[in-house]
Design a protein around this motif. Structure first.
Motif, PDB file in Angstrom:
ATOM      1  N   UNK A  14       0.775  -1.237   0.000  1.00 14.03           N
ATOM      2  CA  UNK A  14       0.000   0.000   0.000  1.00 14.03           C
ATOM      3  C   UNK A  14       0.812   1.296   0.000  1.00 14.03           C
ATOM      4  N   UNK A  15       2.093   1.237   0.297  1.00 17.11           N
ATOM      5  CA  UNK A  15       2.892   2.461   0.421  1.00 17.11           C
ATOM      6  C   UNK A  15       3.189   3.066  -0.948  1.00 17.11           C
ATOM      7  N   UNK A  16       3.569   4.350  -0.933  1.00 20.87           N
ATOM      8  CA  UNK A  16       3.962   5.035  -2.144  1.00 20.87           C
ATOM      9  C   UNK A  16       5.464   4.960  -2.364  1.00 20.87           C
ATOM     10  N   UNK A  17       5.965   5.828  -3.256  1.00 18.51           N
ATOM     11  CA  UNK A  17       7.381   5.794  -3.622  1.00 18.51           C
ATOM     12  C   UNK A  17       8.286   6.023  -2.416  1.00 18.51           C
ATOM     13  N   UNK A  18       7.898   6.952  -1.543  1.00 17.79           N
ATOM     14  CA  UNK A  18       8.719   7.239  -0.366  1.00 17.79           C
ATOM     15  C   UNK A  18       8.364   6.260   0.739  1.00 17.79           C
ATOM     16  N   UNK A  19       8.752   5.028   0.536  1.00 13.58           N
ATOM     17  CA  UNK A  19       8.414   3.939   1.461  1.00 13.58           C
ATOM     18  C   UNK A  19       8.894   4.179   2.884  1.00 13.58           C
ATOM     19  N   UNK A  20      10.136   4.657   3.105  1.00 13.56           N
ATOM     20  CA  UNK A  20      10.564   4.898   4.490  1.00 13.56           C
ATOM     21  C   UNK A  20       9.736   5.963   5.200  1.00 13.56           C
ATOM     22  N   UNK A  21       9.180   6.907   4.447  1.00 12.93           N
ATOM     23  CA  UNK A  21       8.346   7.937   5.065  1.00 12.93           C
ATOM     24  C   UNK A  21       6.929   7.416   5.290  1.00 12.93           C
ATOM     25  N   UNK A  22       6.404   6.664   4.326  1.00 13.87           N
ATOM     26  CA  UNK A  22       5.051   6.123   4.445  1.00 13.87           C
ATOM     27  C   UNK A  22       4.951   5.068   5.539  1.00 13.87           C
ATOM     28  N   UNK A  23       5.945   4.187   5.624  1.00  6.73           N
ATOM     29  CA  UNK A  23       5.895   3.109   6.614  1.00  6.73           C
ATOM     30  C   UNK A  23       7.311   2.745   7.054  1.00  6.73           C
ATOM     31  N   UNK A  24       7.942   3.663   7.774  1.00  5.06           N
ATOM     32  CA  UNK A  24       9.302   3.458   8.261  1.00  5.06           C
ATOM     33  C   UNK A  24       9.456   2.208   9.109  1.00  5.06           C
ATOM     34  N   UNK A  25       8.526   1.917  10.029  1.00  3.93           N
ATOM     35  CA  UNK A  25       8.667   0.707  10.846  1.00  3.93           C
ATOM     36  C   UNK A  25       8.695  -0.570  10.000  1.00  3.93           C
ATOM     37  N   UNK A  26       7.917  -0.603   8.916  1.00  4.10           N
ATOM     38  CA  UNK A  26       7.923  -1.783   8.033  1.00  4.10           C
ATOM     39  C   UNK A  26       9.296  -1.967   7.393  1.00  4.10           C
ATOM     40  N   UNK A  27       9.881  -0.867   6.905  1.00  4.69           N
ATOM     41  CA  UNK A  27      11.201  -0.937   6.287  1.00  4.69           C
ATOM     42  C   UNK A  27      12.243  -1.388   7.312  1.00  4.69           C
ATOM     43  N   UNK A  28      12.209  -0.772   8.498  1.00  4.76           N
ATOM     44  CA  UNK A  28      13.167  -1.135   9.548  1.00  4.76           C
ATOM     45  C   UNK A  28      13.040  -2.606   9.922  1.00  4.76           C
ATOM     46  N   UNK A  29      11.789  -3.105  10.023  1.00  2.00           N
ATOM     47  CA  UNK A  29      11.575  -4.508  10.363  1.00  2.00           C
ATOM     48  C   UNK A  29      12.091  -5.419   9.263  1.00  2.00           C
ATOM     49  N   UNK A  30      11.881  -5.039   8.000  1.00  2.00           N
ATOM     50  CA  UNK A  30      12.350  -5.852   6.879  1.00  2.00           C
ATOM     51  C   UNK A  30      13.873  -5.952   6.887  1.00  2.00           C
ATOM     52  N   UNK A  31      14.543  -4.845   7.165  1.00  2.00           N
ATOM     53  CA  UNK A  31      16.007  -4.859   7.231  1.00  2.00           C
ATOM     54  C   UNK A  31      16.473  -5.691   8.421  1.00  2.00           C
ATOM     55  N   UNK A  32      15.812  -5.497   9.563  1.00  2.00           N
ATOM     56  CA  UNK A  32      16.176  -6.271  10.753  1.00  2.00           C
ATOM     57  C   UNK A  32      15.992  -7.762  10.543  1.00  2.00           C
ATOM     58  N   UNK A  33      14.887  -8.142   9.904  1.00  2.00           N
ATOM     59  CA  UNK A  33      14.633  -9.563   9.627  1.00  2.00           C
ATOM     60  C   UNK A  33      15.710 -10.139   8.717  1.00  2.00           C
ATOM     61  N   UNK A  34      16.115  -9.362   7.717  1.00  2.00           N
ATOM     62  CA  UNK A  34      17.144  -9.814   6.776  1.00  2.00           C
ATOM     63  C   UNK A  34      18.479 -10.028   7.485  1.00  2.00           C
ATOM     64  N   UNK A  35      18.851  -9.066   8.320  1.00  2.00           N
ATOM     65  CA  UNK A  35      20.105  -9.199   9.067  1.00  2.00           C
ATOM     66  C   UNK A  35      20.058 -10.392  10.013  1.00  2.00           C
ATOM     67  N   UNK A  36      18.904 -10.594  10.655  1.00  3.74           N
ATOM     68  CA  UNK A  36      18.756 -11.728  11.573  1.00  3.74           C
ATOM     69  C   UNK A  36      18.865 -13.044  10.817  1.00  3.74           C
ATOM     70  N   UNK A  37      18.222 -13.127   9.664  1.00  2.00           N
ATOM     71  CA  UNK A  37      18.279 -14.353   8.873  1.00  2.00           C
ATOM     72  C   UNK A  37      19.705 -14.646   8.415  1.00  2.00           C
ATOM     73  N   UNK A  38      20.418 -13.603   8.010  1.00  2.00           N
ATOM     74  CA  UNK A  38      21.804 -13.800   7.587  1.00  2.00           C
ATOM     75  C   UNK A  38      22.664 -14.297   8.754  1.00  2.00           C
ATOM     76  N   UNK A  39      22.426 -13.735   9.933  1.00  2.00           N
ATOM     77  CA  UNK A  39      23.183 -14.165  11.107  1.00  2.00           C
ATOM     78  C   UNK A  39      22.872 -15.614  11.454  1.00  2.00           C
ATOM     79  N   UNK A  40      21.597 -16.003  11.358  1.00  2.00           N
ATOM     80  CA  UNK A  40      21.200 -17.380  11.670  1.00  2.00           C
ATOM     81  C   UNK A  40      21.780 -18.371  10.665  1.00  2.00           C
TER      82      UNK A  40
END
Length: 261
Positions: A226-252
């Motif tokens: 549902x977000x627009x082009x400025x994804x970090x502004x529209x839904x910053x927590x979603x972006x932060x969670x996606x990055x955090x999940x990726x880093x966690x998966x790489x660590x695991x």
């Protein structure tokens, strides 16, 4: 390291840097954030914007050197900034250990009419050339790039203040558009692992551009419905969670910096 896009500066990230840093530190407790501006934007608004992406890379590398950052760094970048990040990784693979590219488009993976929808080329140029006041122009950009803001007037007030303090000139906007139109990425998968994030409701760049990059490079893709082009502004927590999940998966998975999978 955070890097913004076309005619935008580090001040346009809003609350996102703090949201991201909290999530990153769950996986990397000592992490620090550095926000760069492309020449012609933000603190560098008096400089001339390069009309080619590789020159923007060199300018960003010079900024990091002035800050005393040795690297390698993780890069999160969007739009034109993601093109700069892509070229940086391709030409200096030892300097970037991972990248998150948001709502970007790269030739040769997508046709021009998806990379920046033709009507928006004209709209952005006309806004730059118009005699509209700062508030009217920034309001139009905000409507083009966001869909989910809960307090758009507060964001608009902030954007207008940024533009008054550090205005982006017409010539620099045109040169940045030219750089984006000219850039062509390598078909080869980058040396650094990449996460792609995109918005299905992006009105500026077709989300299938990120899908095409994902398929070409074998990079994971997360899609916001549902977000627009400025994804970090529209839904910053979603972006932060996606990055955090990726880093966690790489660590695991026991992956080191710079390893894909």
């Amino acid at each position: 390291m955070l890097l913004r896009g076309l005619s935008r500066e580090s001040g346009h990230w809003g609350e996102f840097p703090q949201q991201l840093l909290r999530k990153i530190r769950e996986q990397q407790p000592g992490a620090q954030l550095i926000m760069l501006d492309l020449p012609g934007n933000g603190m560098l608004h008096r400089q001339s914007s390069p009309s080619e992406v590789p020159a923007m890379v060199e300018a960003c590398r010079a900024q990091l050197a002035r800050f005393g950052v040795q690297g390698p760094v993780h890069v999160l970048a969007m739009s034109l900034g993601a093109m700069v990040a892509s070229d940086w990784i391709a030409r200096y693979p030892s300097e970037v250990c991972a990248g998150v590219l948001i709502n970007t488009s790269l030739r040769p993976f997508s046709p021009f009419y998806r990379r920046l929808r033709p009507l928006n080329y004209m709209t952005l140029l006309m806004l730059s050339l118009s005699r509209l006041g700062y508030r009217q122009r920034e309001a139009k950009v905000l409507r083009m790039t966001t869909r989910l803001l809960k307090q758009p007037e507060a964001v608009l007030d902030h954007w207008v203040a940024l533009q008054r303090e550090r205005p982006v000139g017409v010539r620099n906007t045109v040169r940045q558009l030219l750089a984006a139109a000219r850039y062509e990425a390598s078909r080869r998968r980058p040396a650094a692992p990449i996460l792609l994030l995109c918005s299905k409701a992006d009105r500026l760049v077709d989300w299938r551009c990120s899908q095409a990059i994902s398929r070409a490079w074998g990079a994971p893709l997360r899609l916001h419905e549902h977000a627009g082009h400025d994804l970090p502004l529209d839904d910053g927590p979603w972006v932060a969670q996606a990055v955090g999940d990726w880093l966690k998966m790489r660590r695991m998975q026991g992956l080191d910096h710079g390893e894909w999978h």
